[in-house]
Design a protein around this motif. Structure first.
Motif, mmCIF file in Angstrom:
data_model
loop_
_atom_site.group_PDB
_atom_site.id
_atom_site.type_symbol
_atom_site.label_atom_id
_atom_site.label_comp_id
_atom_site.label_asym_id
_atom_site.label_seq_id
_atom_site.Cartn_x
_atom_site.Cartn_y
_atom_site.Cartn_z
ATOM 1 N N LEU A 19 0.835 -1.202 0.000
ATOM 2 C CA LEU A 19 0.000 0.000 0.000
ATOM 3 C C LEU A 19 0.870 1.253 0.000
ATOM 4 N N ALA A 20 1.950 1.228 0.775
ATOM 5 C CA ALA A 20 2.854 2.384 0.818
ATOM 6 C C ALA A 20 3.448 2.657 -0.563
ATOM 7 N N GLU A 21 3.840 1.601 -1.273
ATOM 8 C CA GLU A 21 4.389 1.781 -2.625
ATOM 9 C C GLU A 21 3.355 2.404 -3.555
ATOM 10 N N GLU A 22 2.127 1.913 -3.492
ATOM 11 C CA GLU A 22 1.079 2.467 -4.348
ATOM 12 C C GLU A 22 0.806 3.932 -3.999
ATOM 13 N N MET A 23 0.770 4.242 -2.712
ATOM 14 C CA MET A 23 0.534 5.622 -2.287
ATOM 15 C C MET A 23 1.634 6.556 -2.799
ATOM 16 N N LEU A 24 2.877 6.122 -2.638
ATOM 17 C CA LEU A 24 3.992 6.972 -3.067
ATOM 18 C C LEU A 24 4.007 7.144 -4.582
ATOM 19 N N ARG A 25 3.675 6.082 -5.319
ATOM 20 C CA ARG A 25 3.588 6.213 -6.778
ATOM 21 C C ARG A 25 2.501 7.204 -7.174
ATOM 22 N N ALA A 26 1.446 7.283 -6.347
ATOM 23 C CA ALA A 26 0.335 8.197 -6.633
ATOM 24 C C ALA A 26 0.601 9.612 -6.120
ATOM 25 N N GLY A 27 1.776 9.825 -5.524
ATOM 26 C CA GLY A 27 2.129 11.153 -5.037
ATOM 27 C C GLY A 27 1.618 11.472 -3.651
ATOM 28 N N VAL A 28 1.163 10.449 -2.912
ATOM 29 C CA VAL A 28 0.695 10.638 -1.531
ATOM 30 C C VAL A 28 1.836 10.295 -0.577
ATOM 31 N N ASP A 29 2.201 11.219 0.288
ATOM 32 C CA ASP A 29 3.354 11.033 1.172
ATOM 33 C C ASP A 29 2.946 10.190 2.384
ATOM 34 N N PHE A 30 2.757 8.911 2.148
ATOM 35 C CA PHE A 30 2.286 7.988 3.179
ATOM 36 C C PHE A 30 3.436 7.526 4.066
ATOM 37 N N ASP A 31 3.207 7.493 5.374
ATOM 38 C CA ASP A 31 4.147 6.845 6.287
ATOM 39 C C ASP A 31 3.378 6.401 7.528
ATOM 40 N N MET A 32 4.094 5.809 8.479
ATOM 41 C CA MET A 32 3.455 5.249 9.673
ATOM 42 C C MET A 32 3.674 6.122 10.905
ATOM 43 N N LYS A 33 4.151 7.339 10.722
ATOM 44 C CA LYS A 33 4.355 8.223 11.864
ATOM 45 C C LYS A 33 3.013 8.536 12.522
ATOM 46 N N GLY A 34 2.997 8.439 13.849
ATOM 47 C CA GLY A 34 1.785 8.771 14.582
ATOM 48 C C GLY A 34 0.740 7.678 14.594
ATOM 49 N N ARG A 35 1.087 6.501 14.083
ATOM 50 C CA ARG A 35 0.134 5.397 14.086
ATOM 51 C C ARG A 35 0.877 4.095 14.361
ATOM 52 N N VAL A 36 0.140 3.069 14.753
ATOM 53 C CA VAL A 36 0.731 1.745 14.954
ATOM 54 C C VAL A 36 0.026 0.769 14.035
ATOM 55 N N SER A 37 0.618 -0.407 13.886
ATOM 56 C CA SER A 37 -0.010 -1.469 13.103
ATOM 57 C C SER A 37 -0.116 -2.722 13.959
ATOM 58 N N VAL A 38 -1.205 -3.434 13.783
ATOM 59 C CA VAL A 38 -1.429 -4.704 14.476
ATOM 60 C C VAL A 38 -1.572 -5.791 13.415
ATOM 61 N N ASP A 39 -0.648 -6.746 13.428
ATOM 62 C CA ASP A 39 -0.706 -7.846 12.468
ATOM 63 C C ASP A 39 -1.368 -9.036 13.147
ATOM 64 N N VAL A 40 -2.604 -9.292 12.788
ATOM 65 C CA VAL A 40 -3.384 -10.357 13.420
ATOM 66 C C VAL A 40 -2.774 -11.728 13.120
ATOM 67 N N GLN A 41 -2.127 -11.858 11.963
ATOM 68 C CA GLN A 41 -1.470 -13.128 11.645
ATOM 69 C C GLN A 41 -0.372 -13.452 12.655
ATOM 70 N N THR A 42 0.354 -12.437 13.093
ATOM 71 C CA THR A 42 1.440 -12.666 14.037
ATOM 72 C C THR A 42 0.913 -13.108 15.393
ATOM 73 N N VAL A 43 -0.202 -12.494 15.844
ATOM 74 C CA VAL A 43 -0.836 -12.979 17.081
ATOM 75 C C VAL A 43 -1.175 -14.458 16.915
ATOM 76 N N PHE A 44 -1.782 -14.769 15.804
ATOM 77 C CA PHE A 44 -2.194 -16.143 15.525
ATOM 78 C C PHE A 44 -1.003 -17.086 15.476
ATOM 79 N N HIS A 45 0.037 -16.704 14.751
ATOM 80 C CA HIS A 45 1.203 -17.572 14.623
ATOM 81 C C HIS A 45 1.947 -17.739 15.939
ATOM 82 N N LYS A 46 1.993 -16.690 16.740
ATOM 83 C CA LYS A 46 2.659 -16.815 18.027
ATOM 84 C C LYS A 46 1.867 -17.705 18.980
ATOM 85 N N MET A 47 0.551 -17.722 18.810
ATOM 86 C CA MET A 47 -0.299 -18.485 19.710
ATOM 87 C C MET A 47 -0.671 -19.863 19.162
ATOM 88 N N GLU A 48 -0.880 -19.963 17.846
ATOM 89 C CA GLU A 48 -1.440 -21.205 17.317
ATOM 90 C C GLU A 48 -0.753 -21.754 16.060
#
Length: 256
Positions: free
Chosen positions: A103-132
């Motif tokens: 998504l970041a690559e697509e945003m930057l190609r479209a001229g949108v200065d996307f980054d993750m500053k000021g936000r966090v990400s939660v990867d549900v797969q990682t919770v799952f893999h760590k637990m199950e």
């Protein structure tokens, strides 16, 4: 269990032309936004990727060139997508390693200065893999007692991911219902860019993770081998990696 939120969180999923973060394109994106007050909104777009969708990829998600021929390109949708996620944390299934970087690559190609500053990400797969250690379909069955219908549809996968995270919080009392703590729990390693080509060492300083300078501090290479910066900028590296490297270079110049 409902999510405890201090800001909105957007669950999202991409269907794409392939799995190369730097070269492949989005063909479908679905976003499910949850607000701290419990309100919810969702949006799904089909996207003309402007490049052919390989038959083996169509066999996975069912989206053909003909199906998206008259749909908007991501350049045309980027502002709408960004407006929906700009105030939000992000969540998905394998999102840290695939969906957010692409998504970041697509945003930057479209001229949108996307980054993750000021936000966090939660990867549900990682919770799952760590637990199950299972797949999305198995996760949905295991946590929610449901069979995942219409798998590899962006909307179905997005809704399943949202339901799984809520069920994970119910199942594991040791998991805090806090997006920042969940983000820390789901982070595999601390990286500066989405592709993992620039990471942080034990001193919290950026290092390269590839090539002849693997493990070497970025600042040192920028100082002793300035041509390496130009080579990366002109080579086929992800746009977000180039953006991060440029920011490090500018920071170094401003501290002189």
């Amino acid at each position: 269990m409902e999510l405890k939120l201090n800001k909105p969180i957007c669950f999202f999923d991409l269907e794409t032309t392939g799995i190369d973060i730097g070269k492949d394109r989005i063909v479908e994106i679905s976003i499910f936004k949850v607000f701290p007050n419990g309100n919810k909104e969702s949006k799904t777009w089909l996207v003309n990727p402007t490049i052919p969708i390989p038959p083996q990829t169509t066999a996975v998600h069912g989206i053909t060139d003909e199906k998206v021929a008259n749909e908007p390109t991501f350049n045309e949708l980027a502002a709408q997508v960004y407006n929906m996620i700009k105030d939000s944390d992000l969540a998905g299934f394998n999102s840290d390693r695939f969906d957010i970087p692409l998504l970041a690559e697509e945003m930057l190609r479209a001229g949108v200065d996307f980054d993750m500053k000021g936000r966090v990400s939660v990867d549900v797969q990682t919770v799952f893999h760590k637990m199950e250690e299972r797949t999305l379909g198995a996760a949905h069955k295991f946590y929610c007692g449901k069979t995942l219908e219409n798998a590899h549809s962006a909307e179905a996968d997005t809704m399943a991911t949202y339901e799984i995270l809520k069920a994970q919080l119910d199942r594991y009392p040791e998991l805090e219902n806090d997006m920042k703590l969940l983000s820390e729990f789901t982070t595999r390693k601390k990286i500066a860019d989405f592709a993992g080509m620039i990471a942080f060492d034990k001193d919290n300083e950026e290092i390269f993770t590839f090539g002849k300078h693997k493990g070497v501090k970025v600042d040192k290479i920028l100082e002793t081998e300035p041509g390496y910066f130009s080579w990366i900028q002109n080579a086929d590296f992800p746009l977000y990696t180039k953006k991060v490297l440029t920011a490090i270079k500018l920071r170094k110049l401003n501290t002189k």
